[in-house]
Design an enzyme around this catalytic site. Structure first.
Site, mmCIF file in Angstrom:
data_model
loop_
_atom_site.group_PDB
_atom_site.id
_atom_site.type_symbol
_atom_site.label_atom_id
_atom_site.label_comp_id
_atom_site.label_asym_id
_atom_site.label_seq_id
_atom_site.Cartn_x
_atom_site.Cartn_y
_atom_site.Cartn_z
ATOM 1 N N ASN A 8 0.868 -1.177 0.000
ATOM 2 C CA ASN A 8 0.000 0.000 0.000
ATOM 3 C C ASN A 8 0.904 1.226 0.000
ATOM 4 O OD1 ASN A 8 -1.765 2.076 0.565
ATOM 5 N ND2 ASN A 8 -2.232 1.385 2.662
ATOM 6 N N LYS A 10 0.064 4.284 -0.242
ATOM 7 C CA LYS A 10 -0.576 5.477 0.340
ATOM 8 C C LYS A 10 -0.350 6.681 -0.598
ATOM 9 C CE LYS A 10 -0.027 3.308 4.776
ATOM 10 N NZ LYS A 10 0.010 3.444 6.220
ATOM 11 N N HIS A 98 -9.461 1.348 5.115
ATOM 12 C CA HIS A 98 -8.166 1.518 5.787
ATOM 13 C C HIS A 98 -8.359 2.487 6.958
ATOM 14 C CE1 HIS A 98 -4.041 2.695 6.606
ATOM 15 N NE2 HIS A 98 -3.680 1.581 5.998
ATOM 16 N N GLU A 100 -6.711 4.906 7.926
ATOM 17 C CA GLU A 100 -6.495 6.320 7.582
ATOM 18 C C GLU A 100 -7.727 6.913 6.896
ATOM 19 O OE1 GLU A 100 -2.756 5.654 5.579
ATOM 20 O OE2 GLU A 100 -1.869 5.156 7.524
ATOM 21 N N GLU A 168 -5.290 -4.711 10.832
ATOM 22 C CA GLU A 168 -4.225 -3.722 10.994
ATOM 23 C C GLU A 168 -4.451 -2.936 12.281
ATOM 24 O OE1 GLU A 168 -2.241 -2.530 7.091
ATOM 25 O OE2 GLU A 168 -4.092 -1.375 7.198
ATOM 26 N N GLY A 174 2.876 2.281 10.704
ATOM 27 C CA GLY A 174 3.890 3.322 10.531
ATOM 28 C C GLY A 174 4.659 3.652 11.800
ATOM 29 N N SER A 213 3.545 -2.133 10.244
ATOM 30 C CA SER A 213 4.989 -2.258 10.464
ATOM 31 C C SER A 213 5.565 -3.621 10.088
ATOM 32 C CB SER A 213 5.344 -1.898 11.916
ATOM 33 O OG SER A 213 5.073 -0.519 12.140
HETATM 34 P P1 PGA Z 1 3.062 0.308 7.496
HETATM 35 O O1 PGA Z 1 1.564 0.542 6.920
HETATM 36 O O2 PGA Z 1 3.535 -1.019 6.927
HETATM 37 O O3 PGA Z 1 3.847 1.466 6.987
HETATM 38 O O4 PGA Z 1 2.950 0.258 8.974
HETATM 39 C C1 PGA Z 1 0.657 -0.514 6.787
HETATM 40 C C2 PGA Z 1 -0.668 -0.007 6.261
HETATM 41 O O5 PGA Z 1 -1.125 1.052 6.683
HETATM 42 O O6 PGA Z 1 -1.301 -0.652 5.394
#
Ligand code: PGA
Length: 253
Positions: A8, A10, A98, A100, A168, A174, A213
């Site tokens: 992803n 983003k 997601h 976010e 998640e 992140g 992560s």
């Molecule tokens: P990350 O993001 O691997 O940077 O923690 C995962 C995600 O939000 O899908």
């Protein structure tokens, strides 16, 4: 069940970043992955990425996906993209719900379910995301939160063909923090139980990814946990070398 490793990107990536996809394509053409591979770049790059995949007859090296879609197929929704548009550009998957999107765009479980149905309508496979915040985990409410998000966000009619679930934990995204292997396995078993209760035995085949992560150095441990059907990878999917190391952590079955 073949694992799925999904990247992803983003809101990262300009045309120059297609070089990363070119490198990924070359590497996977040379050494095919032991899992299905998906990249969800920003929507602006999907059509160019699809063209890149057509060159050299390695179209199947990895699939492409969107990061969100609108519930309607078309209309007066300035700035939005429909699932049909993503499909038309070359996507076969779309991420919906997601954290976010839930956090910054106020998306409810009902919105996410409508987007998942839109994905199916367009012939896309929906990756439906759910996960608890750190406060919810501290309160011991994480299992309850995830079952209630699943209840509201996963529509009736979900099958292994049209749906993937991504667990998640919001606090792991992140941050470099991950739950313990034991905690991930417990949550995935919980989600599996909820899916089967809600959708029947057929739901045993729905892949449940872990996200938050995932990096080259922890991927092997996470991907080998029971009921973990793959990973949704943010930061470590941006550079092909890192992403290939995560992909390489999947054991050939
Ligand atoms: P990350 O993001 O691997 O940077 O923690 C995962 C995600 O939000 O899908």
């Amino acid at each position: 069940m073949r694992a799925l490793v999904a990247g992803n990107w983003k809101m990262n990536g300009l045309a120059a970043s297609l070089a990363e996809l070119g490198a990924l394509k070359q590497a996977l053409a040379k050494t095919p992955a032991a899992c299905d591979v998906l990249v969800c770049p920003p929507a602006t790059l999907i059509a160019q990425a699809a063209l890149l995949l057509e060159e050299g007859h390695v179209k199947d090296a990895f699939a492409l996906g969107g990061q969100d879609c609108h519930a309607q197929p078309s209309g007066a929704f300035t700035g939005d993209l429909s699932a049909e548009m993503l499909k038309d550009a070359g996507a076969s998957y779309v991420i919906v719900g997601h954290s976010e999107r839930r956090q910054y765009h106020g998306e409810s479980d009902g919105d996410v379910a409508a987007k998942a149905r839109a994905a199916w309508r367009a012939g896309l496979r929906a990756i439906i995301c759910l996960g608890e915040t750190d406060a919810q985990r501290d309160d011991g409410a994480h299992h309850h939160i995830c079952s209630s998000q699943l209840e509201g966000s996963v529509p009736e009619g979900a099958t292994p063909e049209n749906t993937v679930i991504a667990y998640e934990p919001v606090w792991a995204i992140g941050t470099g923090k991950t739950p313990t292997g034991e905690d991930i396995a417990a949550m995935h078993a919980h989600i599996r139980g909820c899916l089967v209760r809600r959708l029947g035995e057929g739901a045993r085949g729905i892949a449940i990814l872990y996200g938050g992560s995932v990096k080259p150095d922890n991927a092997r441990e996470i991907l080998n946990l029971p009921e973990v059907g793959g990973a949704l990878v943010g930061g470590a999917s941006l550079k092909s070398a890192d992403f290939l190391n995560v992909i390489g952590a999947v054991n050939p079955s």
